[in-house]
Motif scaffolding. Sequence first.
Motif, PDB file in Angstrom:
ATOM      1  N   GLU A 131     -58.343  -0.108 -37.309  1.00  0.00           N
ATOM      2  CA  GLU A 131     -57.835  -1.328 -36.701  1.00  0.00           C
ATOM      3  C   GLU A 131     -57.318  -1.049 -35.288  1.00  0.00           C
ATOM      4  O   GLU A 131     -57.643  -1.759 -34.342  1.00  0.00           O
ATOM      5  CB  GLU A 131     -56.704  -1.868 -37.586  1.00  0.00           C
ATOM      6  N   SER A 132     -56.537   0.010 -35.161  1.00  0.00           N
ATOM      7  CA  SER A 132     -55.933   0.305 -33.870  1.00  0.00           C
ATOM      8  C   SER A 132     -56.972   0.707 -32.838  1.00  0.00           C
ATOM      9  O   SER A 132     -56.865   0.340 -31.666  1.00  0.00           O
ATOM     10  CB  SER A 132     -54.886   1.408 -34.013  1.00  0.00           C
ATOM     11  N   THR A 165     -49.356   3.885 -29.966  1.00  0.00           N
ATOM     12  CA  THR A 165     -49.669   3.639 -31.372  1.00  0.00           C
ATOM     13  C   THR A 165     -49.132   4.778 -32.240  1.00  0.00           C
ATOM     14  O   THR A 165     -48.661   4.562 -33.360  1.00  0.00           O
ATOM     15  CB  THR A 165     -51.188   3.487 -31.564  1.00  0.00           C
ATOM     16  N   ASP A 206     -46.821   2.970 -39.174  1.00  0.00           N
ATOM     17  CA  ASP A 206     -47.634   2.200 -40.116  1.00  0.00           C
ATOM     18  C   ASP A 206     -48.980   1.772 -39.546  1.00  0.00           C
ATOM     19  O   ASP A 206     -49.551   0.794 -39.948  1.00  0.00           O
ATOM     20  CB  ASP A 206     -46.863   0.957 -40.573  1.00  0.00           C
ATOM     21  N   LEU A 266     -58.677  -4.545 -26.194  1.00  0.00           N
ATOM     22  CA  LEU A 266     -57.600  -4.806 -25.241  1.00  0.00           C
ATOM     23  C   LEU A 266     -57.919  -4.193 -23.877  1.00  0.00           C
ATOM     24  O   LEU A 266     -57.657  -4.801 -22.837  1.00  0.00           O
ATOM     25  CB  LEU A 266     -56.289  -4.238 -25.787  1.00  0.00           C
ATOM     26  N   PHE A 276     -58.780  -2.417 -31.751  1.00  0.00           N
ATOM     27  CA  PHE A 276     -57.859  -3.215 -30.935  1.00  0.00           C
ATOM     28  C   PHE A 276     -57.740  -2.625 -29.531  1.00  0.00           C
ATOM     29  O   PHE A 276     -57.751  -3.346 -28.538  1.00  0.00           O
ATOM     30  CB  PHE A 276     -56.493  -3.258 -31.623  1.00  0.00           C
ATOM     31  N   LYS A 286     -53.047   1.726 -38.628  1.00  0.00           N
ATOM     32  CA  LYS A 286     -54.287   2.042 -39.333  1.00  0.00           C
ATOM     33  C   LYS A 286     -55.316   2.446 -38.293  1.00  0.00           C
ATOM     34  O   LYS A 286     -55.517   1.728 -37.317  1.00  0.00           O
ATOM     35  CB  LYS A 286     -54.772   0.805 -40.110  1.00  0.00           C
TER      36      LYS A 286
END
Lengths: 149, 499
Positions: A119-120, A109, A114, A127, A123, A116
């Motif tokens: 969010e990352s 990441t 770009d 995941l 995620f 965030k």
Amino acid sequence: MASRVDRPAIAFAAFLILLALIALFGTRTLANGSAANMGPGYVPRALAWIILAFGLAIGTAGLRASHRALPHFDLRQFVMVLLSLAVFALLLPKGGLVLASLGTLACSTCALSDFKWRESLLFALVLTTLTVLLFVNGLGLPLPVWPQW
Amino acid sequence: MGLIDNLALGFSTALSLQNLFFCFIGVVIGTLVGVLPGISPLNTTAMLLPFTFGLPAASAMIMLAGIFYGAQYGGSTTAILVNVPGETSAVMTCLDGYQMARQGRAGPALAIAAVASFFAGTVATVVIALLSAPLADLAMKFTAPEYFSLLVMGLIAAVVLAHGSPFYAIAMMLMGVLIGLVGIDVNSGVPRLTFGIPDIADGMDFVPVVVGLFGIGEVIANLGTSQDHSILSGKIKNLMPTWPDLKAAFPAMLRGTCIGTILGILPGGGAALPPFAAYALEKKVSRHPERFGTGVIEGVASPESANNAGAQTSFIPLLTMGIPTNPLMALILGALMIQGIQPGPSMIKDQPTLYWGVVASMWIGNLMLVVINLPLVGVWVSLLRIPYRLLFPAIILFCCIGAYASANSVFNVWLMLGWGALGYFLIKVGVQPAPMVLGFVLGPMLEENFRRAMLLSGGDPLVFVQRPISAVLLGVAVILIATMIFPAIRRKREEALKE
């Protein structure tokens, strides 16, 4: 005059020549044999010479061709991606799949410009959970899940 | 056994609950990667390969095949709705499909693409069933010199029909053959080019090499370019094409299927080339060629049927002679070899359930594609909304797990890292890594047959031209090389590939 060359072609040629030299070095102790009864070194060595010839030909043509610059190369992205693979390889045996997965996702990441944070992070957690469920519980891969103390 | 018996056997295999399930998984994954640009069926297949090791051979093959033709199908959906070809094979579908969508006719365009693909898939399944036995009989007559020449011709043809500089491609192929020879030499038991690393004594594992080159190399290269797209909003209504639509599309579908079937069988074929040829032909025979590109239905039907037919018939050389004609077939060959099956002329006789099961599953898979795609088209398109910044770390993680799982070894992750760096370098200097994979997979076979042929002939290289079948095959290879060297023909080839 130095800039009037096809740089990508030269780079490819240099790679081929290097590869051929490594192969010639690596096969130096292998028996050649004869055409009717080839030894282990016959075919690899022949290939290395042909690749060397290709490298020289492409290189010479590149020196005479019209100028082409090397394309833009983003070192940070490149290093971060390779680093995220290395993190996986280093963390997996002792740290387990959960740590390795989070580490890899974090590193890759960071290769982006770009992303965030929130969010990352979310995620990555989702995941990683799915990964453990799918690969360890579902497909039964023999992977350590948690760190081994 | 007659054709009907064979197909009956195939359907009984393919219709088992387990195989239906894997066929379904395959086409769903295929559609998924087809829809998403930036992930090709090649690297998906490579990534998923390790997870098929535990499956029975037939289920593994059925799933991998499903990914391949599913991806051709999914690519057309995004081509029509978003003007983004999910795969190279869908480039031509963008031209008229997207125009149709802009005129509010997205529904009929999608429906025709589905019908054309299904029709082509059905024809291609029959062609595979009809052609495989005679081709396998022919291949049975092959000995070492014929095999060597066949491999050489296949490799050269793959290069000629590929994009980019043929000389670079040949260099990459030779490199692939060389890398394929790494490991212990079967004849003498001597380790070659292993540089004392025990992990590659049995040769470099296939999965980390391919996932590194394609998966990792491509995602780094993709990072530099924007992968996010705006989506045509608005609901798709009225899927049914009108009667004039169908009448216009049917002949185009027939021609597209023919072209796709033939080009798919040829070495170097597959799904990328046929749609270009089919679209060009359609334009030529049309009474109103100037309207192509403005949203004519023939412009969707013809390339769509061609790419699906080509995707399927490209299995023929692999299944009947053991020769993969494109990198994806090389991957499937690798998967079969890991399963302990050497594809070749004797496969139909030795593994009839596997062989006919895979053939029958293609037809079933195509039917599934129509069923899961048309009603769910909105779901697939919404997948395009997943930003690349999330997709990208996920791909990296799956590549890692795939490489590790291929042999439960951390070494393979490092190997993938090395090949990933190399793949990125090659893409940056404008060299397609695909031919390397073909060389890598075929390398050991090539050397083995070359050595055996030379041993039998007492070291006389003339053996390759004295045997008629071998001479013809080499002759074709020479003609192919000539087409690259002579500028007039080369220009034509470039035109054809550009169109």
